[in-house]
Design a protein around this motif. Structure first.
Motif, short mmCIF file in Angstrom:
data_model
loop_
_atom_site.label_atom_id
_atom_site.label_comp_id
_atom_site.label_asym_id
_atom_site.label_seq_id
_atom_site.Cartn_x
_atom_site.Cartn_y
_atom_site.Cartn_z
N TYR A 137 24.21 7.05 7.46
CA TYR A 137 22.89 6.64 7.39
C TYR A 137 22.01 6.20 9.20
CZ TYR A 137 24.06 6.17 2.18
OH TYR A 137 24.03 7.02 1.39
N PHE A 138 20.88 6.80 9.44
CA PHE A 138 20.66 5.79 10.82
C PHE A 138 18.97 6.24 10.22
CE2 PHE A 138 20.96 10.86 10.21
CZ PHE A 138 20.19 11.42 10.12
N ALA A 139 18.75 6.07 11.27
CA ALA A 139 17.02 6.21 10.87
C ALA A 139 15.98 7.55 12.42
CB ALA A 139 16.06 4.37 11.95
N ALA A 140 15.37 7.90 11.66
CA ALA A 140 14.59 8.75 12.67
C ALA A 140 12.71 8.38 12.36
CB ALA A 140 15.37 10.54 12.37
N PRO A 141 11.85 9.27 13.49
CA PRO A 141 10.99 9.41 12.95
C PRO A 141 10.31 10.28 11.94
CG PRO A 141 10.85 9.97 15.37
CD PRO A 141 12.77 9.95 14.28
N ASP A 142 11.09 11.12 12.20
CA ASP A 142 10.34 11.92 11.05
C ASP A 142 11.40 12.79 10.23
OD1 ASP A 142 10.17 14.16 13.36
OD2 ASP A 142 9.08 13.51 14.30
N GLY A 202 23.69 -3.37 7.60
CA GLY A 202 23.67 -2.71 8.62
C GLY A 202 22.45 -1.54 7.57
N LEU A 203 22.58 -0.87 6.17
CA LEU A 203 21.23 -0.07 5.89
C LEU A 203 20.03 -1.04 5.95
CD1 LEU A 203 20.91 2.18 4.91
CD2 LEU A 203 21.07 1.35 2.21
N HIS A 204 20.25 -2.88 5.89
CA HIS A 204 18.88 -3.65 5.45
C HIS A 204 18.45 -3.56 6.85
CE1 HIS A 204 17.56 -7.55 5.71
NE2 HIS A 204 17.03 -7.23 4.47
N GLU A 205 19.38 -3.27 7.73
CA GLU A 205 18.25 -3.08 9.63
C GLU A 205 18.33 -2.14 9.35
OE1 GLU A 205 17.96 -5.79 11.57
OE2 GLU A 205 18.60 -6.79 10.50
N LEU A 206 18.05 -0.90 8.53
CA LEU A 206 17.61 0.62 9.27
C LEU A 206 16.34 0.76 8.50
CD1 LEU A 206 20.58 2.45 8.64
CD2 LEU A 206 19.43 2.19 10.78
N CYS A 207 16.35 -0.35 7.34
CA CYS A 207 15.58 -0.23 6.58
C CYS A 207 14.17 -1.15 6.86
CB CYS A 207 15.58 -0.18 4.97
SG CYS A 207 16.52 0.50 4.17
N LYS A 208 14.47 -2.28 8.36
CA LYS A 208 14.18 -3.02 8.08
C LYS A 208 12.41 -2.60 9.87
CE LYS A 208 16.08 -6.45 9.19
NZ LYS A 208 15.76 -8.02 9.53
N GLY A 209 13.09 -1.46 10.11
CA GLY A 209 12.03 -0.64 11.48
C GLY A 209 11.11 0.22 11.21
N LYS A 264 9.71 4.13 11.11
CA LYS A 264 10.74 5.22 11.42
C LYS A 264 10.96 5.41 10.33
CE LYS A 264 12.90 4.42 15.53
NZ LYS A 264 14.01 4.89 16.34
N ARG A 265 12.01 6.52 9.15
CA ARG A 265 12.16 6.75 8.05
C ARG A 265 13.80 7.11 8.09
NH1 ARG A 265 9.10 12.18 5.24
NH2 ARG A 265 7.12 10.49 5.10
N VAL A 266 14.69 6.37 6.60
CA VAL A 266 16.17 6.18 6.76
C VAL A 266 16.63 7.69 6.43
CG1 VAL A 266 18.11 5.05 6.16
CG2 VAL A 266 15.69 3.90 7.05
N TYR A 267 17.82 8.15 6.75
CA TYR A 267 18.64 9.05 6.32
C TYR A 267 20.19 9.73 6.50
CZ TYR A 267 13.77 11.79 8.61
OH TYR A 267 12.66 12.26 8.22
N CYS A 268 20.16 10.03 5.39
CA CYS A 268 21.40 10.06 5.41
C CYS A 268 22.54 11.37 5.70
CB CYS A 268 22.02 9.84 3.98
SG CYS A 268 24.17 9.91 3.57
N ARG A 269 23.24 11.85 6.33
CA ARG A 269 24.08 12.44 7.08
C ARG A 269 25.47 12.68 5.63
NH1 ARG A 269 25.50 14.71 12.99
NH2 ARG A 269 27.45 13.27 12.01
#
Length: 173
Positions: free
Chosen positions: A5-10, A116-123, A126-131
């Protein structure tokens, strides 16, 4: 499967990760499937009750060999989980861990993942993705040549198909 899971702008920026390279700031898991397990989390946080989890994630891209999928988490899930207060995160994870999907997972691992996911979701912004990446054993099973079916075997439309026909992969639950 390995889920990162990671954050990206688009979507376009996130799709650049489909090649399988390292993702900076990724939160990894082998048990948190975005299409089903995150649906449970969304319902726990107040999401729709009748949802089977598939609204919690949307396919964005797939690698040419089918080994990797890129999935965007719903804005609703990201917003809900991002609003969880750090003081209540333990309670959320405690209830989430009651799912039968986590019976082989260590509670500490699930808590570390959730934090960790909670931190990504607070950004912000940005959107959150999963590879999702298939394990080598899963790829080998899919890539194995199908058994040869005799010419007289019934076709797939028959009510009683030949047992040597390959079966579709089961849906993860």
């Amino acid at each position: 499967m390995r889920f990162e899971y990671f954050a990206a702008p688009d979507d376009e920026t996130a799709a650049l990760t489909i090649d399988g390279g390292e993702i900076d700031g990724a939160v990894a898991s082998h048990v948190v499937d975005p299409a089903s397990v995150l649906g449970q989390l969304e319902r726990l946080l107040g999401g729709p009750r009748g949802d089977d989890g598939l609204r919690s994630a949307q396919l964005v891209a797939e690698s040419p060999d089918g080994a990797r999928l890129l999935i965007r988490l719903s804005n609703h899930l990201v917003t809900l989980f991002g609003m969880v207060r750090p003081t209540t995160l333990d309670d959320v994870v405690k209830h989430w861990s009651l799912s039968r999907r986590f019976r082989r997972a260590e509670p500490e691992d699930l808590h570390a993942f959730a934090a960790g996911l909670h931190e990504l979701c607070k950004g912000p912004g940005k959107r959150v993705y999963c590879r999702a990446t298939a394990d080598e054993s899963e790829l080998a099973a899919v890539m194995a040549p199908a058994a040869t079916v005799p010419a007289s075997a019934p076709d797939a439309t028959d009510a009683n198909p030949d047992p040597v026909e390959p079966k579709p992969l089961p849906r993860r639950r």
